[in-house]
Design an enzyme around this catalytic site. Structure first.
Site, short mmCIF file in Angstrom:
data_model
loop_
_atom_site.label_atom_id
_atom_site.label_comp_id
_atom_site.label_asym_id
_atom_site.label_seq_id
_atom_site.Cartn_x
_atom_site.Cartn_y
_atom_site.Cartn_z
N ASP A 132 17.89 57.53 44.90
CA ASP A 132 19.24 57.71 45.44
C ASP A 132 19.32 57.77 46.97
O ASP A 132 20.29 57.30 47.55
CB ASP A 132 19.88 58.95 44.82
N CYS A 186 33.70 48.63 28.07
CA CYS A 186 34.86 49.50 28.28
C CYS A 186 36.07 49.05 27.46
O CYS A 186 36.93 49.87 27.11
CB CYS A 186 35.23 49.54 29.75
N CYS A 196 41.68 60.53 36.92
CA CYS A 196 41.38 60.84 38.32
C CYS A 196 42.53 61.62 38.96
O CYS A 196 43.67 61.14 39.00
CB CYS A 196 41.13 59.56 39.12
N CYS A 239 33.27 66.20 41.35
CA CYS A 239 34.36 66.06 40.39
C CYS A 239 33.83 65.29 39.20
O CYS A 239 33.24 64.22 39.36
CB CYS A 239 35.54 65.32 41.03
N CYS A 242 36.42 61.78 35.73
CA CYS A 242 36.30 60.41 35.23
C CYS A 242 35.10 60.24 34.32
O CYS A 242 35.09 59.38 33.43
CB CYS A 242 36.27 59.41 36.37
#
Length: 386
Positions: A132, A186, A196, A239, A242
């Protein structure tokens, strides 16, 4: 002769990885072009390192021209249950699931280095390890290797592990037969987009980081626009909305083995306790945590925005104490929190007293904002996505 991929998958499993797959690191891809458009549109916000390392991020071989294959590893960190109901306690802070334990960079890096040593010994080829922090786009590589696909929220999700995968990559100069890539699954679902709280997705499969609460709580250095302060609710680091609403998570929860443990102190911590942290206490609480990297001042700013959204009159004292903090960022956030919690007359009195000593322009700008009326406060809670 045994397939070396099977042996490496076995070794990866022994190290605690949930998935290990292989991809070409040298074939062309379109991920670099998509990233260039993202940066050109300014959607990276304050993350200037994305612009300065753009050329190196364009393709794995742009960073290491000897890379031929990628070994992509995934570690499932999924919670045992949906974490979002935790935000119903407005006097507690919400920390993203991934940050509730030890820093995943360090957890994974040690395991990757062990596996990379075995790869180099078995294949006789040079290797490089990435978690990362280097300019390597792990998610497109993970999709190419078949770990999952980048959903409409731009995060990687998997049919077997949902949205909860830490990723690590070993690049090697060895040619390894790639696994099939994963297709997008999806369908017509838009749960992640509608969940969101800040409308950070201008279109499916596109993110404007400047509107993302993960970006604002972690990457953004200064005061936030008021609309995002209202929308953050009790989210003080990251957060998960989502991610957590995705229907694919039901498979991750049912199949997950607990490998990473959340610290009890980081699950619904009390906002009053967090607001009282000085730098030493902050460093002690978040030792070995990814949260420590943003520093005490930025973290307490986030806590004060949550306090302003809490509706908890008992937290007024926490905000008042921080009006004299050494950090202008903290003082300004404390002003906003008070404007949300105190009556207009009390706020005006506090402003009159503060203006005799305050000289920082950013804090003065906060005092210049009109305090929230009781009616506005109630409406604001409706936009905070509690």
């Amino acid at each position: 002769m045994a397939d070396p991929r099977d042996i490496l998958r076995l070794k990866a499993a022994e190290l605690g990885f949930d998935v290990c797959r292989f991809a070409s690191a040298s074939e062309p891809w379109s991920a670099g072009e998509r990233l260039a458009h993202f940066v050109e549109a300014g959607r990276h916000g304050d993350m200037g390192w994305m612009e300065t390392t753009l050329e190196r991020r364009a393709h794995p071989t742009a960073m290491w021209d000897g890379a031929r294959s990628a070994i992509v590893l995934g570690l499932n960190y999924g919670p045992d249950a949906d974490p979002l109901p935790e935000m119903s306690d407005r006097s507690a802070g919400y920390i993203s699931v991934y940050a509730r334990g030890d820093d995943y960079h360090e957890v994974i890096k040690g395991r990757l280095k062990t596996l990379a040593g075995q790869v180099a010994a078995r294949l006789g080829a040079e290797v490089k390890v990435f978690v990362d922090t280097a300019p390597l786009m792990e998610k497109p590589l993970a999709q190419r290797a078949g770990l999952g696909w980048q959903g409409k929220h731009t995060n990687l999700l998997s049919r077997e592990h949902g949205n909860w995968l830490f990723l690590g990559v070993i690049l090697t100069a060895a040619e390894i037969e790639p696994d099939p890539p994963e297709a997008e699954h999806c369908g017509s679902c838009t749960a992640c987009l509608t969940a969101c709280p800040t409308n950070a997705f201008p279109a499916p499969f596109q993110l404007d980081a400047r509107r993302c609460l993960s970006y604002l709580t972690i990457e953004h250095a200064g005061p936030w626009p008021v609309e995002f302060r209202l929308a953050t609710g009790s989210r003080i680091y990251g957060c998960d909305d989502c991610l957590a609403v995705c229907p694919w998570n039901k498979f991750a929860v049912s199949s997950r083995e607990a490998r990473l443990t959340a610290r009890e102190a980081l699950v619904s911590p009390r906002l009053a306790d967090l607001a009282a942290l000085d730098d030493a206490a902050f460093r002690a609480l978040f030792s070995k945590s990814p949260i420590k990297r943003i520093g005490r001042d930025r973290f307490v700013r986030n806590v004060l925005y949550a306090i302003g959204n809490s509706g908890d009159q008992a937290l007024i004292a926490s905000a008042e104490t921080l009006l004299d903090d050494a950090s202008p960022l903290v003082r300004g956030a404390a002003v906003w929190a008070l404007s949300r919690l105190t009556a207009v007359e009390a706020f005006e009195a506090a402003r009159e007293a503060a203006l005799t000593e305050e000289t920082d322009e950013s804090v003065l700008a906060e005092w210049a904002l009109l305090p929230q009326s009781e009616k506005d406060f109630s409406a604001g809670l409706g936009t905070s996505a509690f």
